[in-house]
Enzyme design. Sequence first.
Site, PDB file in Angstrom:
ATOM      1  N   ARG A 149       0.891  -1.170   0.000  1.00 29.27           N
ATOM      2  CA  ARG A 149       0.000   0.000   0.000  1.00 29.27           C
ATOM      3  C   ARG A 149       0.924   1.214   0.000  1.00 29.27           C
ATOM      4  O   ARG A 149       1.560   1.519   1.017  1.00 29.27           O
ATOM      5  CB  ARG A 149      -0.898  -0.038   1.238  1.00 29.27           C
ATOM      6  CG  ARG A 149      -1.942   1.062   1.329  1.00 29.27           C
ATOM      7  CD  ARG A 149      -2.805   0.807   2.571  1.00 29.27           C
ATOM      8  NE  ARG A 149      -3.754   1.862   2.835  1.00 29.27           N
ATOM      9  CZ  ARG A 149      -4.998   1.910   2.358  1.00 29.27           C
ATOM     10  NH1 ARG A 149      -5.427   0.953   1.562  1.00 29.27           N
ATOM     11  NH2 ARG A 149      -5.805   2.913   2.673  1.00 29.27           N
ATOM     12  N   HIS A 160      -6.722   1.255  -7.207  1.00 26.86           N
ATOM     13  CA  HIS A 160      -7.062   0.476  -6.009  1.00 26.86           C
ATOM     14  C   HIS A 160      -7.868  -0.744  -6.463  1.00 26.86           C
ATOM     15  O   HIS A 160      -9.069  -0.847  -6.220  1.00 26.86           O
ATOM     16  CB  HIS A 160      -7.892   1.342  -5.064  1.00 26.86           C
ATOM     17  CG  HIS A 160      -7.940   0.837  -3.643  1.00 26.86           C
ATOM     18  ND1 HIS A 160      -7.389  -0.362  -3.259  1.00 26.86           N
ATOM     19  CD2 HIS A 160      -8.500   1.376  -2.528  1.00 26.86           C
ATOM     20  CE1 HIS A 160      -7.601  -0.544  -1.964  1.00 26.86           C
ATOM     21  NE2 HIS A 160      -8.261   0.493  -1.494  1.00 26.86           N
ATOM     22  N   GLN A 209     -10.136  -2.930  -4.049  1.00 28.77           N
ATOM     23  CA  GLN A 209     -11.392  -2.284  -3.691  1.00 28.77           C
ATOM     24  C   GLN A 209     -12.453  -2.533  -4.757  1.00 28.77           C
ATOM     25  O   GLN A 209     -13.610  -2.812  -4.443  1.00 28.77           O
ATOM     26  CB  GLN A 209     -11.192  -0.778  -3.517  1.00 28.77           C
ATOM     27  CG  GLN A 209     -12.465  -0.025  -3.141  1.00 28.77           C
ATOM     28  CD  GLN A 209     -13.042  -0.486  -1.828  1.00 28.77           C
ATOM     29  OE1 GLN A 209     -12.366  -0.449  -0.810  1.00 28.77           O
ATOM     30  NE2 GLN A 209     -14.284  -0.941  -1.831  1.00 28.77           N
ATOM     31  N   ASP A 260     -15.943   8.672  -2.649  1.00 29.63           N
ATOM     32  CA  ASP A 260     -14.801   8.487  -1.762  1.00 29.63           C
ATOM     33  C   ASP A 260     -14.565   9.819  -1.061  1.00 29.63           C
ATOM     34  O   ASP A 260     -15.200  10.824  -1.384  1.00 29.63           O
ATOM     35  CB  ASP A 260     -13.570   8.073  -2.587  1.00 29.63           C
ATOM     36  CG  ASP A 260     -12.423   7.535  -1.737  1.00 29.63           C
ATOM     37  OD1 ASP A 260     -12.586   7.445  -0.501  1.00 29.63           O
ATOM     38  OD2 ASP A 260     -11.359   7.220  -2.308  1.00 29.63           O
ATOM     39  N   CYS A 315     -15.938   3.453  -0.340  1.00 33.62           N
ATOM     40  CA  CYS A 315     -14.875   2.514   0.039  1.00 33.62           C
ATOM     41  C   CYS A 315     -14.429   2.693   1.484  1.00 33.62           C
ATOM     42  O   CYS A 315     -13.667   1.865   1.985  1.00 33.62           O
ATOM     43  CB  CYS A 315     -13.702   2.628  -0.921  1.00 33.62           C
ATOM     44  SG  CYS A 315     -12.940   4.259  -0.988  1.00 33.62           S
ATOM     45  N   ARG A 345     -14.271  -7.012   0.998  1.00 27.55           N
ATOM     46  CA  ARG A 345     -12.825  -6.930   0.795  1.00 27.55           C
ATOM     47  C   ARG A 345     -12.162  -8.237   1.253  1.00 27.55           C
ATOM     48  O   ARG A 345     -11.256  -8.747   0.592  1.00 27.55           O
ATOM     49  CB  ARG A 345     -12.237  -5.751   1.588  1.00 27.55           C
ATOM     50  CG  ARG A 345     -12.530  -4.367   1.042  1.00 27.55           C
ATOM     51  CD  ARG A 345     -11.752  -4.059  -0.227  1.00 27.55           C
ATOM     52  NE  ARG A 345     -10.319  -4.155  -0.037  1.00 27.55           N
ATOM     53  CZ  ARG A 345      -9.553  -3.179   0.463  1.00 27.55           C
ATOM     54  NH1 ARG A 345     -10.092  -2.025   0.825  1.00 27.55           N
ATOM     55  NH2 ARG A 345      -8.255  -3.355   0.571  1.00 27.55           N
TER      56      ARG A 345
END
Length: 302
Positions: free
Chosen positions: A103, A130, A133, A221, A261, A289
């Site tokens: 990450r 991402h 996600q 987001d 998310c 997830r």
Amino acid sequence: MSSHLLSISDLSYADIIYLLDTASDLKEKRARGKTFDILKNKTLAMLFEKSSTRTRLSFEVAMTDLGGHAIYLNYKDMQLGRGESVADTARVMSRYVHAIMARVYKHETLVELSENGTVPVINGLSDLEHPCQLLADLLTIREYKGKFKGLNFVWIGDGNNVCNSAMLACALTGMKMTAACPQGYEPNAEILAKARALGGTINIINDPMKAAKKADILSTDVWVSMGDEEEYDQRLHDFAPYQINSKLLEQAKHDVMVLHCLPAHRGEEITAEVVDGPNSAVFDQAENRLHVQKALLLKLLS
């Protein structure tokens, strides 16, 4: 599929369906208490430059559920934080572990890890994409809607890494996508072109109310992502009309599903009444997830 997952476009439509089918099966079996040791003696290194709740929890629990082991590595605690190269780090880590999830701030770090290591590298988030996600989003959409083709996926807000991956995911699965972003905050132009080259029907506009009309899915987001904190006041001003609230929901289909998310900044990009309301799927989305990442780890490691 590729031996790495750096972009959602590393997957074909068939790969996506395979992963979602596997995730659904694992989800159902976990609910019944069934356990596995398929990844016994396998180790995942989890490298974090950015803080995390869902990414760390989901990958660590995923490895445990599958009989494997995950090691949390904070960038600042590693020699990477003292000048060791990404290439050397990748070479060394590949001697110890069976996969690397990273990450990171810059997508180039993931590319360098994948080019210099000898084990699968998974993008747990970068400035560009991402993909994990979006796998969770796709599983949630399929659970709620039962299909992809022909659905109207609408993104409201910042054209960020999640939006970039959403464009590619929509192109791969046959969903139409509209992204409503303030001027200057549109998604990555190269990824937009790639999504359209994959056959995606994607429109970028500045009017959130217009975008929301006939939406099957509304997604958003945070307005201020990690690394954008210095722009906080300017972003709150620029994004003020892009909040997902009850008024925006009225423009969409009555059964529109709302995705985020997380973490959600209630009262900024989304209101509490929406995130906790009957159209919200955000906590199913967060749970998923875990299940899609288990499917991904099985595919890459078993």
